[in-house]
Design a protein around this motif. Structure first.
Motif, PDB file in Angstrom:
ATOM      1  N   LEU A 231       2.748  -0.753  13.925  1.00 29.42           N
ATOM      2  CA  LEU A 231       2.703   0.274  12.935  1.00 29.42           C
ATOM      3  C   LEU A 231       2.562   1.628  13.356  1.00 29.42           C
ATOM      4  N   HIS A 232       2.127   2.018  14.732  1.00 22.88           N
ATOM      5  CA  HIS A 232       2.116   3.237  15.371  1.00 22.88           C
ATOM      6  C   HIS A 232       3.313   4.161  15.383  1.00 22.88           C
ATOM      7  N   GLN A 233       4.367   3.192  15.374  1.00 28.90           N
ATOM      8  CA  GLN A 233       5.771   3.676  15.330  1.00 28.90           C
ATOM      9  C   GLN A 233       6.288   4.524  14.214  1.00 28.90           C
ATOM     10  N   PHE A 234       5.666   4.207  13.105  1.00 29.70           N
ATOM     11  CA  PHE A 234       5.689   4.789  11.811  1.00 29.70           C
ATOM     12  C   PHE A 234       4.931   5.587  11.382  1.00 29.70           C
ATOM     13  N   SER A 235       5.380   6.913  11.662  1.00 28.86           N
ATOM     14  CA  SER A 235       4.177   8.169  11.480  1.00 28.86           C
ATOM     15  C   SER A 235       4.372   8.493   9.882  1.00 28.86           C
ATOM     16  N   PRO A 236       3.469   9.628   9.502  1.00 26.53           N
ATOM     17  CA  PRO A 236       3.347  10.013   8.277  1.00 26.53           C
ATOM     18  C   PRO A 236       4.774  10.835   8.019  1.00 26.53           C
ATOM     19  N   ALA A 237       5.081  11.522   9.071  1.00 28.11           N
ATOM     20  CA  ALA A 237       6.678  12.213   9.030  1.00 28.11           C
ATOM     21  C   ALA A 237       7.597  11.454   8.655  1.00 28.11           C
ATOM     22  N   ASN A 238       7.604  10.163   9.575  1.00 32.90           N
ATOM     23  CA  ASN A 238       8.595   9.155   9.345  1.00 32.90           C
ATOM     24  C   ASN A 238       8.902   8.865   7.755  1.00 32.90           C
ATOM     25  N   ALA A 239       7.611   8.440   7.378  1.00 33.00           N
ATOM     26  CA  ALA A 239       7.728   8.105   5.931  1.00 33.00           C
ATOM     27  C   ALA A 239       8.047   9.197   4.889  1.00 33.00           C
ATOM     28  N   ALA A 240       7.714  10.284   5.080  1.00 34.69           N
ATOM     29  CA  ALA A 240       8.294  11.429   4.445  1.00 34.69           C
ATOM     30  C   ALA A 240       9.710  11.706   4.410  1.00 34.69           C
ATOM     31  N   GLN A 241      10.219  11.365   5.684  1.00 35.75           N
ATOM     32  CA  GLN A 241      11.532  11.366   5.925  1.00 35.75           C
ATOM     33  C   GLN A 241      12.498  10.447   5.076  1.00 35.75           C
ATOM     34  N   LEU A 242      11.673   9.382   4.705  1.00 33.25           N
ATOM     35  CA  LEU A 242      12.250   8.102   3.924  1.00 33.25           C
ATOM     36  C   LEU A 242      11.930   8.047   2.474  1.00 33.25           C
ATOM     37  N   SER A 243      11.541   9.198   2.087  1.00 35.64           N
ATOM     38  CA  SER A 243      11.371   9.375   0.526  1.00 35.64           C
ATOM     39  C   SER A 243      12.557   9.008  -0.199  1.00 35.64           C
TER      40      SER A 243
END
Length: 311
Positions: free
Chosen positions: A173-185
């Motif tokens: 799960l470390h490859q999926f960062s908070p910034a990544n999650a924001a980018q996929l809103s």
């Protein structure tokens, strides 16, 4: 509140005899058996029908809405949507539907072929074509997109617990960062009709890998198309789900959003089950975890366009 009666084989047999020509004289009639060992409310009726009995009034309302929704969806999609041959109440205020049985097994039993992936692409394309206003007029609700960052945080904690139980490597799960999650809103204005309950059990697959039908439309909603991409990841695996969504015209953003919704969901659900907070089948939860975490060609959330056009 009055407790709903428990349906038995005799209950089902009497109801079916009143609906079908077979056995109306009280003898013979089609074979009846529950679909699952623990199930009391869904029954196979011979080889051609399935009887679904709503256990409460809320489920009854969903069953009645589903009848109308299936008629709206059926002309738009290339796979079978069950047809009701009879419907009514099996007990006061409790609905039933007697449906034609869609031939085939489930996605839990058969792998989906490349042609089957095209069938799934047609399903996603058809759902997008269903007029939202007509679905709303039937009572289909609108649902707000889920926060992927909130789900990611839950999954991180759940993954640590699974790692301690030797069920999962939290480093994945470390490859999926908070910034990544924001980018996929979720993108604004992207709501479409979604099945919102795609699982292996609801996707009918033939032995040759074709997708023949989709069952149980009671959870349908107008909302985030990534939810159905996530459901397909659990049903047929992430690579097949992403290929089908791409064939349907969805770009990298909704595909990756669906992928990570599925991955985070499976981690949270398995941890909750192991800790006794939820029921369900442990082997199935492990299978769904494995399917969701199958690698795809486009894994990294990088260089996505800011305003990716919707299909």
């Amino acid at each position: 509140m009055t407790q709903a009666p428990t349906p038995t084989a005799d209950t089902v047999r009497r109801l079916v005899r009143s609906l079908l020509k077979e056995g109306r004289d009280g003898t013979g009639g089609p074979d009846v058996r529950p679909v699952t060992e623990e199930g009391e409310h869904t029954w196979w009726i011979g080889a051609r029908h399935v009887l679904r009995l709503a256990p409460d009034r809320e489920a009854s309302a969903l069953r009645r809405r589903e009848l109308r929704l299936r008629d709206l969806v059926r002309p738009q999609v290339p796979v079978a949507v069950p047809v009701s041959v009879a419907h009514g109440d099996w007990a006061p205020g409790l609905a039933y539907t007697l449906d034609t049985r869609v031939p085939g097994g489930t996605a839990d039993e058969h792998d989906v072929s490349a042609v089957g992936e095209a069938d799934l692409a047609g399903l996603l394309t058809g759902l997008r074509a269903v007029p939202g206003r007509q679905a709303e007029a039937l009572g289909v609700p609108r649902t707000a997109p889920r926060s992927l960052e909130a789900l990611r945080r839950m999954a991180v904690h759940a993954a640590e617990r699974l790692t301690a139980a030797d069920e999962f490597d939290s480093a994945r799960l470390h490859q999926f960062s908070p910034a990544n999650a924001a980018q996929l809103s979720a993108q604004s204005g992207a709501a479409v009709l979604t099945h919102h309950g795609l699982t292996g059990a609801h996707v009918v697959v033939s032995a040759d890998g074709r997708v023949r039908g989709v069952l149980d439309w009671t959870r349908a909603a107008l909302g985030d198309p990534a939810e159905d991409i996530a459901g397909l990841a659990l049903a047929v695996g992430s690579p097949a789900a992403v290929r089908a969504a791409t064939l349907a015209g969805y770009g990298a953003r909704p595909c990756l959003r669906g992928l990570w919704l599925a991955r985070c969901d499976t981690v949270v659900r398995l941890a909750d089950h192991l800790e006794g907070r939820t029921g369900g089948s442990l082997p199935l939860l492990r299978t769904q975890l494995r399917r969701a975490w199958e690698p795809i060609l486009l894994e990294r959330v990088t260089d996505l366009p800011e305003d990716e056009p919707e299909p």
